[in-house]
Design a protein around this motif. Structure first.
Motif, short mmCIF file in Angstrom:
data_model
loop_
_atom_site.label_atom_id
_atom_site.label_comp_id
_atom_site.label_asym_id
_atom_site.label_seq_id
_atom_site.Cartn_x
_atom_site.Cartn_y
_atom_site.Cartn_z
N ALA A 1 0.84 -1.21 0.00
CA ALA A 1 0.00 0.00 0.00
C ALA A 1 0.87 1.25 0.00
N ARG A 2 1.95 1.24 0.76
CA ARG A 2 2.86 2.39 0.78
C ARG A 2 3.48 2.62 -0.60
N ARG A 3 3.85 1.55 -1.26
CA ARG A 3 4.43 1.68 -2.60
C ARG A 3 3.38 2.21 -3.59
N LEU A 4 2.15 1.72 -3.49
CA LEU A 4 1.08 2.23 -4.36
C LEU A 4 0.84 3.70 -4.09
N HIS A 5 0.89 4.08 -2.82
CA HIS A 5 0.73 5.48 -2.43
C HIS A 5 1.77 6.35 -3.14
N GLU A 6 3.02 5.90 -3.13
CA GLU A 6 4.10 6.65 -3.79
C GLU A 6 3.90 6.73 -5.30
N ARG A 7 3.49 5.63 -5.91
CA ARG A 7 3.29 5.63 -7.37
C ARG A 7 2.12 6.53 -7.76
#
Length: 178
Positions: free
Chosen positions: A46-52
């Protein structure tokens, strides 16, 4: 036990970028959208999706962490005391919530996560994003966003390794359980 690599670091990165684009497209942007990762690896995804999403849209999406331990339907089968971890979810009332997890298998984890979310508020809708869908559903649950569909046998184990959780390269592999 034999191991077969199905996603390497670059493939994991591409899958998450594609999922981020699909979330934006399906929701016509990210207004009123909240990402909620299921402990443990779902939180990192979820954190990575947030960044993308931030890189693509230039908007920060609220993000939360959900512990489903007390909502699991197999608690009575385990002899150990459940280890509770912190749940930290922003307001979800009337929001589009994207639940994020690493592997979708029987659907029981997602059912527990939906129960936990509903106890926190009434979202407008709940969508599901998973890195890997391996099939073998026991409940009528399907993902909205999938990194990779991987047909497996019930004897196989899908292993997701992420830098943040496992201190090794991002990868997904299938192990044959004998």
């Amino acid at each position: 036990m034999s191991t077969k690599l199905i996603l390497d670091e670059a493939a994991v990165r591409r899958a998450l970028t594609r999922i981020a684009h699909e979330i934006i497209e399906r929701n016509k942007g990210v207004k009123n959208t909240v990402l909620v990762g299921i402990k443990t690896r779902g939180v990192f995804l979820a954190r990575r999706l947030h960044e993308r999403i931030w890189q693509i849209e230039g908007q920060k999406v609220p993000i939360g962490e959900l512990d489903i331990t007390l909502y699991r339907d197999d608690l009575t089968e385990k002899n150990d005391e459940p280890q509770l971890r912190e749940t930290n979810v922003p307001a979800i009332e009337g929001k589009k919530v994207v639940l994020v997890d690493d592997v979708l298998y029987t659907g029981r984890t997602i059912r527990a996560a939906m129960d936990a979310l509903i106890d926190l508020g009434r979202p407008e809708m709940i969508q599901l994003a998973v890195l890997v869908d391996r099939g073998h559903r026991e409940l009528p649950i399907r993902p909205d966003f999938v990194g990779k569909n991987v047909p497996t046998s019930k004897r196989e184990i899908v292993q997701v390794s992420l830098m943040e959780a496992d201190r090794q390269a991002d990868e997904v592999s299938i192990k044959q359980n004998k």
